[in-house]
Scaffold this motif. Structure first.
Motif, PDB file in Angstrom:
ATOM      1  N   ASN A  34      40.933 -10.890 107.856  1.00 32.60           N
ATOM      2  CA  ASN A  34      40.608  -9.111 107.196  1.00 32.60           C
ATOM      3  C   ASN A  34      39.785  -8.727 108.392  1.00 32.60           C
ATOM      4  N   LEU A  35      40.138  -7.714 109.467  1.00 32.49           N
ATOM      5  CA  LEU A  35      39.544  -7.083 110.406  1.00 32.49           C
ATOM      6  C   LEU A  35      38.463  -5.792 109.807  1.00 32.49           C
ATOM      7  N   PRO A  68      44.835   0.440 108.107  1.00 30.63           N
ATOM      8  CA  PRO A  68      44.707   0.735 109.614  1.00 30.63           C
ATOM      9  C   PRO A  68      45.095   2.130 109.958  1.00 30.63           C
ATOM     10  N   THR A  80      39.588  -2.153 117.118  1.00 32.98           N
ATOM     11  CA  THR A  80      39.722  -3.208 116.062  1.00 32.98           C
ATOM     12  C   THR A  80      40.772  -2.793 115.289  1.00 32.98           C
ATOM     13  N   THR A  81      40.794  -1.221 114.754  1.00 31.05           N
ATOM     14  CA  THR A  81      41.810  -0.784 113.806  1.00 31.05           C
ATOM     15  C   THR A  81      43.126  -0.752 114.599  1.00 31.05           C
ATOM     16  N   ALA A 110      44.323  -4.368 113.991  1.00 31.83           N
ATOM     17  CA  ALA A 110      44.598  -4.523 112.475  1.00 31.83           C
ATOM     18  C   ALA A 110      46.129  -4.053 112.436  1.00 31.83           C
ATOM     19  N   GLU A 146      49.471  -6.130 111.109  1.00 27.06           N
ATOM     20  CA  GLU A 146      49.930  -5.903 110.024  1.00 27.06           C
ATOM     21  C   GLU A 146      51.470  -5.312 109.935  1.00 27.06           C
TER      22      GLU A 146
END
Length: 533
Positions: free
Chosen positions: A373-374, A387, A405-406, A409, A413
């Motif tokens: 989980n980022l 995200p 980071t987004t 993610a 995903e």
């Protein structure tokens, strides 16, 4: 077939996007060169204790030539000085470290340990160590530099910290990273950006950028980082130090955030030593692997004359990829040429080195099933944030996450732009190349390769250099040990160097070659020095 063609088109579009981005990058880079301000200077090294290796300091402590207090206190004082410029430290235990150093001195005075016992069982006795914040140190910040974990403290030491403490090392502070270790820029919304000690306009790298900066500045002598796409080796290059990514799965990742029980994730990620001097890598690795099931034979001497040496100057021209700069190619050439004195005839890597390395790396990460989980939500840590929505919110200042980071993610995903058949295709291709390289290197082969395509980059342009991560990341995918070796400074005063790779469990070859190249080319070069004693 239609879906396959569609996804191939998407991958091609991704490469085209980076090609366009590279053109914009080249224009903006030249503009920045014209308008850039002078960098802020870091305080010079003024105490000779800051110029010794951890190995040398530990020996002096054992022989009662210097005290643990003097060593720890001297490093703490220099950390305080340089951190005002670098912004590398995000939590510290200076008072506790001083107390522990005094306890060590008292134990020595009382004769609790003899020299041989210390040398064998506590080779880092009294040595200060700095720690990447993603690694748990009891009572200290353990947030992953994420707003969603603000204020969280570690309830226990990570296993690697326990091993270091058992070896006599004293943790003094924790250092900055990108949010949840995602990115090559150590910048986040909690603590801001860490600067490069050689030129503060440049990035210190990531994700172990705070460690790299303190070590490069001479404020730390040894540090613990972690590496999943080059996160030890890139900061090592950018900050002019040594950084070793060990063979996959020989060092426990317990106590690392972000965390996942996924087997592939555990294979890709590893803690690793970062040092200013090559000889400290061996001592550090012995400590970190002391509970490992694998015998790395770190005490067995390496006969350099028996080495097989292979090299490449970089990847062949590929759409969207920026070329390796001449000064990095020159480091590869100097390294290769150096081995001629041992009657070794280095050979250009006789393996087809595909331009699809980027796709091989990305598809491997897309194969992680249990994604960490980022995007942690402060009000509900179990909540899964979208995200894509967060990316739309970021330009308006409405998100609590960084763009880098987004994006990570989102890709993990959605697997964009890969299909399942793409992932399968590139995974098989990667396994085939890995096997060829494994057969080629064997137990006495090394591969000389760039760590990154260029020296440190301007902090605002890290996104433009994303694809260059492949130079390091491919060896996380393969599980091979790899060490970055500093080889002086370029014409701008920025560190340069090369990466040395060996087959799994042949870490000793990497470390031996690192020592050899340090002797030949000087290793770490202080950003500034003005000794008073």
């Amino acid at each position: 077939m239609t879906l396959r063609f569609f996804m191939y088109t998407m991958l091609l579009k991704l490469r085209i996007i980076f090609s366009i981005l590279n053109i914009i990058y080249a224009i903006l880079y030249r503009i920045v060169l014209l308008i850039r301000k002078k960098p802020q200077r870091i305080p010079p090294i003024t105490d000779s204790l800051l110029t010794f290796s951890a190995t040398a300091l530990a020996k002096k402590i054992r022989q009662r030539e210097i005290t643990c207090y003097d060593v720890v206190n001297t490093h703490i004082q220099h950390i305080k000085k340089v951190n005002c410029v670098l912004n590398a430290v995000i939590d510290y235990r200076f008072v506790e470290a001083i107390i522990e150093a005094k306890i060590c001195d008292k134990q020595l005075a009382n004769g609790k340990f003899d020299i041989k016992t210390l040398e064998k069982e506590k080779p880092l006795y009294g040595i200060p160590v700095t720690v990447k914040e993603c690694c748990a140190v009891k009572g200290c910040s353990h947030t992953g530099c994420s707003l969603g974990r603000k204020g969280m403290k570690a309830s226990h030491d990570a296993l690697v910290i326990k091993l270091l403490r058992n070896a006599g090392a004293i943790p003094v502070c924790l250092t900055n990273t990108p949010e949840m270790c995602c990115g090559v820029e150590s910048s986040n919304l909690l603590h801001g950006r860490t600067c490069n000690p050689y030129d503060t306009r440049y990035t210190s790298g990531g994700s172990s950028g705070g460690e790299g900066a303190l070590l490069g500045a001479g404020a730390s002598v040894i540090g613990i980082g972690s590496d999943i796409i080059g996160s030890v080796r890139l900061p090592a290059l950018f900050n002019g130090i040594f950084g070793h990514k060990p063979t996959a799965e020989i060092i426990s990742n317990i106590g690392h955030i972000p965390e996942s029980e996924d087997k592939l994730y555990q294979k890709l990620l590893t803690f690793g030593p970062m040092t200013r001097y090559a000889e400290d890598l061996g001592v550090f690795m012995k400590v970190l692997t002391s509970t490992s099931d694998h015998n790395l034979r770190l005490d067995v001497p390496v006969d350099l004359r028996q080495l097989k040496v292979y090299y490449r100057f970089g990847m062949d021209d590929a759409l969207g990829m920026l070329p390796v700069v001449p000064e990095i190619k020159d480091c590869v050439l100097k390294t290769v040429t150096h081995f001629a004195q041992y009657d070794i005839r280095p050979e250009k890597l006789p393996i087809e080195w595909p331009t699809e390395l980027v796709e091989i790396v990305l598809s491997t990460f897309m194969s992680i099933k249990e994604i960490p989980n980022l995007l942690v939500d402060a009000s509900d840590p179990k909540l899964k944030k979208n995200p894509a929505i967060e990316i739309l919110k970021i330009p308006f200042g409405l998100s609590q996450y960084t763009m880098q980071t987004t994006i990570y993610a989102l890709m993990l995903e959605t697997h964009f732009p890969f299909s399942e058949s793409d992932i399968s295709h590139y995974t098989k291709q990667g396994k085939a190349i890995r096997q060829k390289l494994l057969d080629l290197l064997g137990e006495n082969g090394i591969f000389i390769y760039p760590t990154f395509r260029c020296p440190a980059i301007f902090s605002k342009f890290t996104l433009c250099e994303t694809l260059s991560n492949v130079y390091c990341a491919i060896f996380n995918v393969f599980g091979f040990p790899a060490v970055h070796v500093p080889m002086g400074l370029n014409h701008e005063g920025l560190p340069i160097g090369v990466q040395v790779i060996a087959a799994p469990y042949q870490d000793r070859l990497c470390l031996a070659v690192a020592k050899e190249l340090e002797t030949a080319f000087g290793g770490w070069v202080p950003p500034s020095i003005s000794l008073s004693k």
